[in-house]
Design a protein around this motif. Structure first.
Motif, PDB file in Angstrom:
ATOM      1  N   SER A 126       0.823  -1.207   0.000  1.00 46.90           N
ATOM      2  CA  SER A 126       0.000   0.000   0.000  1.00 46.90           C
ATOM      3  C   SER A 126       0.858   1.259   0.000  1.00 46.90           C
ATOM      4  CB  SER A 126      -0.913   0.018   1.228  1.00 46.90           C
ATOM      5  OG  SER A 126      -1.779  -1.085   1.194  1.00 46.90           O
ATOM      6  N   CYS A 127       2.051   1.079  -0.430  1.00 45.42           N
ATOM      7  CA  CYS A 127       2.958   2.232  -0.506  1.00 45.42           C
ATOM      8  C   CYS A 127       3.152   2.854   0.873  1.00 45.42           C
ATOM      9  CB  CYS A 127       2.435   3.268  -1.491  1.00 45.42           C
ATOM     10  SG  CYS A 127       2.247   2.639  -3.158  1.00 45.42           S
ATOM     11  N   LEU A 128       3.063   2.001   1.842  1.00 41.73           N
ATOM     12  CA  LEU A 128       3.222   2.495   3.199  1.00 41.73           C
ATOM     13  C   LEU A 128       4.482   1.930   3.854  1.00 41.73           C
ATOM     14  CD1 LEU A 128      -0.424   2.337   4.466  1.00 41.73           C
ATOM     15  CD2 LEU A 128       0.926   4.353   3.917  1.00 41.73           C
ATOM     16  N   LYS A 129       5.217   1.249   3.078  1.00 44.10           N
ATOM     17  CA  LYS A 129       6.438   0.678   3.632  1.00 44.10           C
ATOM     18  C   LYS A 129       7.594   0.985   2.715  1.00 44.10           C
ATOM     19  CE  LYS A 129       4.155  -2.751   6.382  1.00 44.10           C
ATOM     20  NZ  LYS A 129       4.193  -4.115   6.905  1.00 44.10           N
ATOM     21  N   LYS A 130       8.690   0.697   3.237  1.00 41.79           N
ATOM     22  CA  LYS A 130       9.875   1.031   2.459  1.00 41.79           C
ATOM     23  C   LYS A 130      10.013   0.186   1.221  1.00 41.79           C
ATOM     24  CE  LYS A 130      13.054   3.131   5.550  1.00 41.79           C
ATOM     25  NZ  LYS A 130      14.409   2.964   6.084  1.00 41.79           N
ATOM     26  N   TYR A 131       9.249  -0.782   1.152  1.00 44.03           N
ATOM     27  CA  TYR A 131       9.280  -1.554  -0.079  1.00 44.03           C
ATOM     28  C   TYR A 131       8.948  -0.624  -1.231  1.00 44.03           C
ATOM     29  CZ  TYR A 131       8.974  -5.675   2.915  1.00 44.03           C
ATOM     30  OH  TYR A 131       9.199  -6.649   3.845  1.00 44.03           O
ATOM     31  N   CYS A 132       8.144   0.321  -0.902  1.00 46.49           N
ATOM     32  CA  CYS A 132       7.734   1.299  -1.914  1.00 46.49           C
ATOM     33  C   CYS A 132       8.836   2.335  -2.074  1.00 46.49           C
ATOM     34  CB  CYS A 132       6.437   1.966  -1.505  1.00 46.49           C
ATOM     35  SG  CYS A 132       5.931   3.280  -2.633  1.00 46.49           S
ATOM     36  N   GLU A 133       9.313   2.448  -3.267  1.00 50.16           N
ATOM     37  CA  GLU A 133      10.394   3.401  -3.475  1.00 50.16           C
ATOM     38  C   GLU A 133       9.934   4.830  -3.274  1.00 50.16           C
ATOM     39  OE1 GLU A 133      12.418   2.840  -7.097  1.00 50.16           O
ATOM     40  OE2 GLU A 133      13.344   0.990  -6.444  1.00 50.16           O
ATOM     41  N   CYS A 134       8.707   5.046  -3.577  1.00 47.57           N
ATOM     42  CA  CYS A 134       8.196   6.398  -3.362  1.00 47.57           C
ATOM     43  C   CYS A 134       8.197   6.711  -1.876  1.00 47.57           C
ATOM     44  CB  CYS A 134       6.781   6.532  -3.921  1.00 47.57           C
ATOM     45  SG  CYS A 134       6.674   6.326  -5.702  1.00 47.57           S
ATOM     46  N   PHE A 135       7.665   5.808  -1.145  1.00 45.82           N
ATOM     47  CA  PHE A 135       7.588   6.011   0.291  1.00 45.82           C
ATOM     48  C   PHE A 135       8.986   6.099   0.882  1.00 45.82           C
ATOM     49  CE2 PHE A 135       7.453   4.635   4.664  1.00 45.82           C
ATOM     50  CZ  PHE A 135       6.410   5.389   5.171  1.00 45.82           C
ATOM     51  N   GLN A 136       9.789   5.231   0.399  1.00 45.31           N
ATOM     52  CA  GLN A 136      11.147   5.217   0.914  1.00 45.31           C
ATOM     53  C   GLN A 136      11.846   6.532   0.632  1.00 45.31           C
ATOM     54  OE1 GLN A 136      13.785   2.292  -0.770  1.00 45.31           O
ATOM     55  NE2 GLN A 136      14.715   1.992   1.231  1.00 45.31           N
ATOM     56  N   GLY A 137      11.520   7.059  -0.500  1.00 43.02           N
ATOM     57  CA  GLY A 137      12.147   8.321  -0.859  1.00 43.02           C
ATOM     58  C   GLY A 137      11.474   9.511  -0.219  1.00 43.02           C
ATOM     59  N   GLY A 138      10.454   9.233   0.541  1.00 43.79           N
ATOM     60  CA  GLY A 138       9.777  10.325   1.220  1.00 43.79           C
ATOM     61  C   GLY A 138       8.942  11.170   0.284  1.00 43.79           C
ATOM     62  N   VAL A 139       8.529  10.571  -0.766  1.00 44.10           N
ATOM     63  CA  VAL A 139       7.710  11.329  -1.708  1.00 44.10           C
ATOM     64  C   VAL A 139       6.387  10.614  -1.926  1.00 44.10           C
ATOM     65  CG1 VAL A 139       9.733  12.196  -2.852  1.00 44.10           C
ATOM     66  CG2 VAL A 139       8.620  10.153  -3.710  1.00 44.10           C
ATOM     67  N   GLY A 140       5.471  11.337  -2.381  1.00 37.80           N
ATOM     68  CA  GLY A 140       4.176  10.761  -2.634  1.00 37.80           C
ATOM     69  C   GLY A 140       4.157  10.031  -3.959  1.00 37.80           C
ATOM     70  N   CYS A 141       3.199   9.216  -4.099  1.00 35.72           N
ATOM     71  CA  CYS A 141       3.059   8.520  -5.371  1.00 35.72           C
ATOM     72  C   CYS A 141       2.484   9.467  -6.407  1.00 35.72           C
ATOM     73  CB  CYS A 141       2.158   7.299  -5.204  1.00 35.72           C
ATOM     74  SG  CYS A 141       2.921   5.996  -4.221  1.00 35.72           S
ATOM     75  N   SER A 142       2.809   9.181  -7.602  1.00 39.84           N
ATOM     76  CA  SER A 142       2.367  10.044  -8.677  1.00 39.84           C
ATOM     77  C   SER A 142       1.590   9.225  -9.679  1.00 39.84           C
ATOM     78  CB  SER A 142       3.585  10.643  -9.351  1.00 39.84           C
ATOM     79  OG  SER A 142       4.275   9.639 -10.047  1.00 39.84           O
ATOM     80  N   PRO A 143       1.077   9.897 -10.613  1.00 37.61           N
ATOM     81  CA  PRO A 143       0.338   9.192 -11.658  1.00 37.61           C
ATOM     82  C   PRO A 143       1.216   8.171 -12.363  1.00 37.61           C
ATOM     83  CG  PRO A 143      -0.060  11.530 -11.781  1.00 37.61           C
ATOM     84  CD  PRO A 143       0.987  11.339 -10.732  1.00 37.61           C
ATOM     85  N   ASN A 144       2.482   8.364 -12.241  1.00 35.41           N
ATOM     86  CA  ASN A 144       3.383   7.407 -12.882  1.00 35.41           C
ATOM     87  C   ASN A 144       3.377   6.073 -12.165  1.00 35.41           C
ATOM     88  OD1 ASN A 144       4.191   9.307 -14.707  1.00 35.41           O
ATOM     89  ND2 ASN A 144       5.831  10.062 -13.399  1.00 35.41           N
ATOM     90  N   CYS A 145       2.907   6.086 -10.979  1.00 32.75           N
ATOM     91  CA  CYS A 145       2.911   4.857 -10.190  1.00 32.75           C
ATOM     92  C   CYS A 145       1.819   3.902 -10.669  1.00 32.75           C
ATOM     93  CB  CYS A 145       2.699   5.181  -8.721  1.00 32.75           C
ATOM     94  SG  CYS A 145       4.020   6.179  -8.013  1.00 32.75           S
ATOM     95  N   ARG A 146       2.155   2.639 -10.572  1.00 29.74           N
ATOM     96  CA  ARG A 146       1.166   1.623 -10.926  1.00 29.74           C
ATOM     97  C   ARG A 146       0.769   0.863  -9.683  1.00 29.74           C
ATOM     98  NH1 ARG A 146       6.013   0.596 -13.905  1.00 29.74           N
ATOM     99  NH2 ARG A 146       6.391   2.318 -12.523  1.00 29.74           N
ATOM    100  N   CYS A 147       0.906   1.525  -8.615  1.00 32.19           N
ATOM    101  CA  CYS A 147       0.635   0.857  -7.348  1.00 32.19           C
ATOM    102  C   CYS A 147      -0.857   0.576  -7.160  1.00 32.19           C
ATOM    103  CB  CYS A 147       1.158   1.701  -6.192  1.00 32.19           C
ATOM    104  SG  CYS A 147       0.657   3.425  -6.260  1.00 32.19           S
ATOM    105  N   GLU A 148      -1.087  -0.408  -6.328  1.00 32.17           N
ATOM    106  CA  GLU A 148      -2.477  -0.761  -6.040  1.00 32.17           C
ATOM    107  C   GLU A 148      -2.757  -0.459  -4.583  1.00 32.17           C
ATOM    108  OE1 GLU A 148      -2.874  -4.801  -7.045  1.00 32.17           O
ATOM    109  OE2 GLU A 148      -2.396  -4.515  -9.164  1.00 32.17           O
ATOM    110  N   GLY A 149      -3.883   0.119  -4.364  1.00 32.30           N
ATOM    111  CA  GLY A 149      -4.247   0.437  -2.986  1.00 32.30           C
ATOM    112  C   GLY A 149      -3.287   1.419  -2.354  1.00 32.30           C
ATOM    113  N   CYS A 150      -2.916   2.372  -3.137  1.00 33.44           N
ATOM    114  CA  CYS A 150      -1.929   3.334  -2.658  1.00 33.44           C
ATOM    115  C   CYS A 150      -2.438   4.122  -1.454  1.00 33.44           C
ATOM    116  CB  CYS A 150      -1.562   4.303  -3.770  1.00 33.44           C
ATOM    117  SG  CYS A 150      -0.374   5.552  -3.270  1.00 33.44           S
ATOM    118  N   LYS A 151      -1.643   4.083  -0.441  1.00 36.09           N
ATOM    119  CA  LYS A 151      -1.964   4.864   0.750  1.00 36.09           C
ATOM    120  C   LYS A 151      -0.756   5.658   1.197  1.00 36.09           C
ATOM    121  CE  LYS A 151      -5.428   1.618   2.405  1.00 36.09           C
ATOM    122  NZ  LYS A 151      -5.817   0.728   3.516  1.00 36.09           N
ATOM    123  N   ASN A 152       0.067   5.897   0.271  1.00 36.09           N
ATOM    124  CA  ASN A 152       1.296   6.608   0.592  1.00 36.09           C
ATOM    125  C   ASN A 152       0.996   7.848   1.420  1.00 36.09           C
ATOM    126  OD1 ASN A 152       3.649   8.107   0.615  1.00 36.09           O
ATOM    127  ND2 ASN A 152       4.247   7.399  -1.399  1.00 36.09           N
TER     128      ASN A 152
END
Length: 737
Positions: A545-571
DNA sequence: GAGTTTGAAACT
DNA sequence: CAGTTTCAAACTC
């Protein structure tokens, strides 16, 4: 923005007094004679500043503050020349050509910033900056010695250059200077660390006090953009950013470093009071104080370091230094190899250790630093890429090694952040944190920032390896097996890297692009997208859910963008749909906590408290938070109250996709496609559009981009940010390659 | 510290 | 380009 110069001044003055009182300060004073000189300079600068008042034209409040910041830098620059040696060159220039000189200097950005491409006929002004640098180098030869077996080389040439000032030699001198600068920066870092250790809490306190002063940095860049002078500052910034990114502990240090760096650059750049007067505005005083402090501290620190190194010349130290350097080098190594900027000094990079360790290091390190800076500050730095003192040097190299630079992504801070910490860590180890305990402690704090891999099957030659991906050689802390990512296997590393780059030119580019600074800086109050940073490619998370460091966006301290193909994004930093964290369904206490910590950090930073180290932030998170502050930190902090205050890293996300599509600064981030060819970036960034494109306000509208087009966007963003980033390319172009 | 989970990187 | 495999970090216990 909101910060008032008066307040700043007050804070600064206060901090200054505290500084002086602090044991650390005393210690530093004792250590280096340089300081006195600096203070003197600062004084001079101060005077110069006194009469200067910002043109009404620039009047926007924001601008003013920024200018003030810049003034800070400028002041430093002026003082620098004096400090080291009021000697010959100085005398010539110093005298007061005032405004005219200042103007020229601005034009000379190339020289100032990096190693000027040798101009056929260097003007007095031009010569000055170089000379100044040279002087610095001469003054502090020891550091070089430490690393290099033949320190004399580097040093001597500088002198010669100085004396002769022949255009041809100027280049060499520049190179050397660059090297020196790079090393100097490293040393600074080391010193900071040391001083920290020694001073302990005092140091921290000092830093915290100075934090405010540092904040001005962000503004500096923009201001400079107007005058090409930016180059120096950016470098400084970049350097600083690197430093700043250091783990919590070092946060304070970093800040100091920033201020210091800025000061140095400022001094170098500004050489003349007149120029300052023009550029600087109200804050002269405030800026000055911090500058002085930082400068003095820095100098002392440097001196200490140098001394230590010299003393230690012993093999052990040397090796450590080498390692440190190598780490820095790696990124640029490839490029350098392709085009050795400093051929004279360099023996084979690998072999170089013995010979011109320093030189090599410097070479590589410098470039690396520059790159980092670019990335880090992102956009801001891109064009500049210089280390604090390396402004010139970096530039030169940059220009000379365009290709190289092109390879390096200019965008994100990731690298900067990451790299910087690494460097710091290494430095610490080497610098000598005497007690293992301390060392451990430090490392832990820095841990997040530092790159350490644990590769077992990739041989550290794939992007799986964080070190490799970051363009760094693996070092001791790494637990990798069968590691080939070492200087000994440079060839292999470079080859592999090439391959990867051929596959994906941006493979080694920072993954996260942060543009927040700009936005806020440019001052759109209306625009509240503090964290405009975005992951270039976006994530592909499905379970986290983009809530863990597995998520590069989250890890980078940035929000997800339209470029993301994440599912259930809760960044928590922002969802790809633009949902605000508030909108997010509760539950993520963990995330929230982390976020909160980040916020806290940010707030502190803004407030000048900055004690990231103390903050209980998860390593990675800490890094992010730290980075952001850094990135924004100096610059943004003020302009981006939202960042911290809002408790949202990326308000921009709130806006959602639209934001990205909007032609605003923020947009750049997202827009920038991974694929931007580095080359494009490099070449494009610089000149033409850069500054020019920037609107007077500093606001720039960039058309929505995608893919490489983004490169253009990227530029825009940069330009916008930098405003007046001097066109490096033009300067360098002639010579380089 | 070992094992599991996760998603990027690499490969097909 | 999509699917699969490999990999190492992040995470959990």
């Amino acid at each position: 923005m909101e910060l008032n110069t008066p307040n700043k001044n007050h804070l600064i003055s206060t901090s200054l007094s505290q500084f002086e009182d602090s044991p650390v300060f005393n210690y530093i004073n004792n250590l280096s004679p340089i300081e006195l000189v600096k203070s003197v300079h600062s004084d001079q600068t101060f005077n110069s500043l006194a009469f200067s008042s910002p043109p009404s034209v620039f009047a926007s409040p924001k601008l003013v503050s920024q200018r003030d910041t810049r003034s800070f830098i400028t002041r430093r620059q002026l003082s620098d020349p004096l400090k080291p040696r009021p000697s010959q060159i100085r005398d010539d220039n110093n005298t007061s050509e005032g405004v005219s000189e200042a103007v020229e200097l601005s034009n000379l950005s190339a020289e100032q910033l990096g190693c000027l491409a040798s101009s056929s006929s260097p003007k007095d002004v031009t010569a000055e900056p170089l000379n100044e640098h040279l002087e610095l180098a001469i003054e502090l030869p020891e550091p070089l010695k430490c690393d290099s077996t033949s320190p004399d080389k580097s040093i001597v040439p500088l002198d010669a250059i100085r004396r002769d000032t022949a255009p041809e030699e100027v280049d060499k001198s520049n190179e050397r200077h660059c090297l020196y600068e790079s090393e100097k920066n490293l040393r600074k870092i080391c010193r900071i660390d040391q001083s920290e250790d020694e001073a302990g809490g005092d140091w921290v306190t000092l830093i915290s006090n100075v934090a405010d002063a540092l904040n001005f940095e962000s503004s500096i860049i923009e201001e400079h953009s107007e005058e090409h002078k930016l180059m120096v500052d950016p470098g400084t910034i970049s350097f600083i950013s690197n430093v700043l990114q250091i783990p919590q502990d070092s946060t304070n240090d970093l800040e100091n470093g920033e201020s210091i760096v800025c000061d140095d650059y400022s001094e170098q750049k500004m050489g003349e009071p007149g120029s300052q007067s023009i550029v600087l505005g109200k804050k002269k005083e405030a800026d000055e104080i911090p500058a002085i402090l930082s400068g003095s501290l820095l100098n002392k620190l440097v001196v200490n370091d140098a001394a230590a190194e010299v003393d230690v010349k012993g093999k052990k130290r040397e090796s450590s230094c080498k390692n440190r350097i190598r780490r820095l080098v790696f990124e640029m190594a490839g490029a350098h190899k392709k085009e050795s900027v400093c051929q004279e000094n360099s023996t084979s990079p690998i072999s170089g250790q013995s010979d011109c360790e320093v030189g090599h290091t410097a070479k590589y390190s410098t470039p690396r630093i520059s790159m980092l800076s670019r990335r880090g500050i992102g956009l801001h730095l891109n064009a500049f890429a210089t280390t604090s003192s390396d402004n010139k040097v970096v530039k030169t190299e940059t220009s000379s090694t365009k290709q190289e630079m092109s390879l390096v992504p200019c965008d994100s801070e990731d690298q900067v952040t990451e790299d910087a910490p690494q460097i710091l860590t290494v430095v610490r180890d080497e610098v000598g944190i005497s007690s293992p305990k301390m060392k451990r402690h430090k490392i832990e704090h820095a841990g997040a920032a530092c790159k350490r891999c644990n590769c077992k099957r990739s041989k550290c030659l794939k992007l799986y390896c964080e070190c490799f991906a970051a363009g760094l050689y693996c070092i001791e802390p790494c637990s990798c097996q069968d590691c080939f990512n070492k200087p000994a296997h440079e060839e292999t590393v470079l080859e592999t890297r090439k391959q990867i780059e051929s596959r994906n030119p941006l493979a080694f580019a920072p993954k996260v692009i942060r543009s927040t600074d700009f936005v806020s800086e440019f001052g759109d109050e209306t625009n509240k997208t503090p964290a405009s940073a975005r992951h270039k490619r976006g994530c592909n998370c499905k379970k986290s859910s983009c809530l863990k460091k597995y998520c590069e966006c989250f890890q980078g301290g940035v929000g997800c963008s339209p470029n993301c193909r994440c599912e259930g994004c809760k960044n928590t930093f922002g969802t790809k749909n633009g949902l605000d964290e508030n909108e997010l369904e509760g539950g993520e206490s963990e995330v929230l906590e982390k976020k909160a910590s980040d916020v806290t950090l940010c707030d502190r930073i803004e407030s000048g408290e900055e004690e990231g180290a103390d903050l209980p932030i998860p390593s990675e998170t800490a890094r992010s938070s730290i980075q952001l502050p850094m990135t924004f930190g100096g610059r943004l902090s003020r302009s981006l109250p939202a960042f911290g205050a809002s408790s949202q890293m990326c308000p921009s996300q709130k806006h959602g996709k639209d934001i990205f599509r909007q032609p605003k600064f923020e947009t750049h981030l997202q827009a920038i496609p991974e694929e931007e060819t580095p080359e494009i970036l490099t070449s494009s960034c610089p000149p033409a559009n850069g500054v020019k494109s920037a609107s007077p306000n500093g606001k720039r509208v960039s058309p929505p981009h995608q893919g490489f087009g983004s490169s253009a966007i990227w530029r825009c963003s940069r330009k916008l940010i930098l405003r007046s980033v001097p066109p490096f390319p033009s300067l360098n172009s002639p010579r380089q390659q």
